[in-house]
Design an enzyme around this catalytic site. Structure first.
Site, PDB file in Angstrom:
ATOM      1  N   GLN A 122       0.829  -1.205   0.000  1.00 26.17           N
ATOM      2  CA  GLN A 122       0.000   0.000   0.000  1.00 26.17           C
ATOM      3  C   GLN A 122       0.865   1.257   0.000  1.00 26.17           C
ATOM      4  OE1 GLN A 122      -3.352   0.309  -0.004  1.00 26.17           O
ATOM      5  NE2 GLN A 122      -3.836   2.298   0.879  1.00 26.17           N
ATOM      6  N   ARG A 127       7.826   5.595   1.913  1.00 22.13           N
ATOM      7  CA  ARG A 127       7.566   6.008   3.299  1.00 22.13           C
ATOM      8  C   ARG A 127       8.093   5.010   4.316  1.00 22.13           C
ATOM      9  NH1 ARG A 127       1.217   4.842   4.475  1.00 22.13           N
ATOM     10  NH2 ARG A 127       1.157   2.692   3.755  1.00 22.13           N
ATOM     11  N   HIS A 197       0.826  12.651   0.841  1.00 23.82           N
ATOM     12  CA  HIS A 197      -0.386  12.309   1.599  1.00 23.82           C
ATOM     13  C   HIS A 197      -0.513  13.268   2.794  1.00 23.82           C
ATOM     14  CE1 HIS A 197      -3.527  10.035   3.444  1.00 23.82           C
ATOM     15  NE2 HIS A 197      -3.250   8.877   2.859  1.00 23.82           N
ATOM     16  N   ASP A 244     -13.469   9.987   0.759  1.00 23.64           N
ATOM     17  CA  ASP A 244     -12.289   9.486   0.051  1.00 23.64           C
ATOM     18  C   ASP A 244     -12.572   9.696  -1.425  1.00 23.64           C
ATOM     19  OD1 ASP A 244     -10.006   8.279  -0.830  1.00 23.64           O
ATOM     20  OD2 ASP A 244     -10.399   6.310   0.048  1.00 23.64           O
ATOM     21  N   GLU A 294      -4.400  16.074  -0.573  1.00 28.81           N
ATOM     22  CA  GLU A 294      -3.197  15.457  -1.120  1.00 28.81           C
ATOM     23  C   GLU A 294      -2.986  15.857  -2.573  1.00 28.81           C
ATOM     24  OE1 GLU A 294      -3.559  11.205  -0.462  1.00 28.81           O
ATOM     25  OE2 GLU A 294      -5.030  11.604   1.135  1.00 28.81           O
TER      26      GLU A 294
END
Length: 318
Positions: A122, A127, A197, A244, A294
Site C-alpha cells: 500500500q 515512506r 499524503h 475518500d 493530497e
C-alpha cells in the site's frame, strides 16, 4: 567507525541514513568515505539534527522568521510545520508509531512508486525507507534541505528498478515548499504513481476546500474498488462524514480553510490530481482533528533511462 564533527557553521557526518543517537549526542556508522554537510547557522535559524520519537533522527529547519519544520529521515516524512506564531498546521495521528516497522502516520508521507493498493505494498515503499541528507542551505529568507532515496535490496525485492528520488524542503516566512524529483537510473524504462499524503490539522466538521469545482471525480465511497465517476459542482467541498475522493486534472491552486482560523493556500506544479480524505468514525480517536488534502499524480508517469520527473508543492498562509 563514526565521523562526526562540529564547526561554527556545519555539522558533518557520514551515511546519514544510518544515524543513531546516544546520551553523548550524535553518532553514525560510516559505510562510505563521503561526508555530508548539514548547514548549521550560528543563530537560531538553520538546520539542525535532533533526536525524534523512538530515538529516530530528525532534521529541524528554522527560518529567520522562526517558522519551523521537522523531517524524519525514516520515510523522508515532514511531521511538523509551525508558522512564526508557533501554531503547527500539520497533524500526526495519535496512533502513529516511530519504530521503522510501520510508516509514520501523519505529516506529509510519501506515496511512491505506487499510490494506494496495487502490485506492491500500500502506497509503495518510499515512506518505509531511510532517506539520506544530500545537501542543506541557509539564507536570509529560509532554511532548506535536500533528502535522497535510492534503490536498494528492500525496494528491488518488490520493484526491480534503479532510481533516485530527491526531496527538497524549504521553510520560509509562513510557508513550506517541497520539490520531488524522480530520476530513472536504470537501463530500462519504468512507470510509477505518487502523491504527498498531507495531513492538515483541522476541525473536520468546519473545514472546507475551494477550487475543485468542475473537476472530474472518482468517489471511493462506498466501494473503493469500484469508485463512482462524477463531477464536482460545489464551490466549497466539506467533510461532513467519511470522504475518500479523487479529483482528476485538479487546478494548481486550492484554498483550505482548516476550521481553526487558518486559511492555507496549496499551490503546485506538475501534481495533476488531488485527493481529499477523512476516515470519519473509522478512526474515532482522531478523525475530528484533521483532514487530508493530497497532491497526487495518479496516471502512470513513464520514464526512460536517464529521464526525470519533477513536481513542486507550496503551502502558505492566506
Amino acid at each position: 567507525m563514526a565521523i562526526v564533527s562540529v564547526s561554527n557553521s556545519f555539522l558533518t557526518f557520514n551515511s546519514p541514513n544510518q544515524l543513531r543517537f546516544n546520551r553523548r549526542g550524535v553518532s553514525a556508522m560510516a559505510s562510505s568515505a563521503t561526508g555530508v554537510r548539514v548547514a548549521m547557522a550560528s543563530s537560531a535559524s538553520g538546520v539542525r539534527v535532533a533526536e525524534g520519537q523512538g530515538n529516530l533522527p530528525k532534521l529541524v529547519l528554522t527560518s529567520p522568521q522562526n517558522s519551523e519544520a521537522e523531517i524524519y529521515l525514516f520515510g523522508g516524512c515532514i511531521t511538523s510545520w509551525k508558522v512564526a506564531s508557533g501554531k503547527d498546521l500539520l497533524f500526526v495521528r495519535p496512533d502513529a508509531v516511530f519504530n521503522k516497522i510501520k510508516p509514520i502516520s501523519g505529516g506529509i508521507p510519501h506515496c511512491f512508486p505506487q499510490f494506494g493498493p496495487g502490485q506492491i505494498q500500500q502506497h509503495g515503499f518510499g515512506r518505509n525507507m531511510d532517506w539520506s541528507v544530500l545537501d542543506s542551505d541557509n539564507s536570509d529568507d529560509n532554511a532548506a534541505v535536500t533528502l535522497e532515496l535510492k534503490d536498494g535490496p528492500y525496494s528491488r525485492a518488490m520493484w526491480d528498478f534503479g532510481f533516485q528520488a530527491l526531496f527538497k524542503v524549504i521553510v520560509g516566512a509562513d510557508s513550506l515548499s517541497t520539490e520531488l524529483k524522480i530520476t530513472n537510473t536504470d537501463n530500462k524504462a519504468f512507470s510509477f504513481t505518487t502523491a504527498l499524503h498531507t495531513y492538515f490539522r483541522a476541525s473536520s466538521a468546519e473545514a472546507s476546500v475551494r477550487g475543485l469545482k468542475g473537476c472530474k471525480t472518482l468517489n471511493k465511497d462506498p466501494d473503493p474498488k469500484n469508485p463512482i465517476q462524477g463531477k464536482e459542482d460545489r464551490d466549497e467541498v466539506t467533510f461532513p462524514g467519511f470522504l475518500d475522493c479523487v479529483y482528476l486534472d485538479a487546478p494548481n491552486e486550492l484554498l483550505l480553510d482548516n476550521g481553526l482560523g487558518d486559511k492555507i493556500i496549496i499551490k503546485n506544479t506538475n501534481w495533476s490530481d488531488a485527493v481529499l480524505w477523512n476516515p470519519h468514525t473509522q478512526m474515532e480517536a482522531c478523525y475530528r482533528d484533521f483532514v487530508c488534502v493530497e497532491n497526487a499524480k495518479l496516471g502512470d508517469v513513464k520514464l526512460e533511462p536517464g529521464q526525470s520527473w519533477t513536481a513542486t508543492q507550496l503551502l502558505s498562509i492566506s
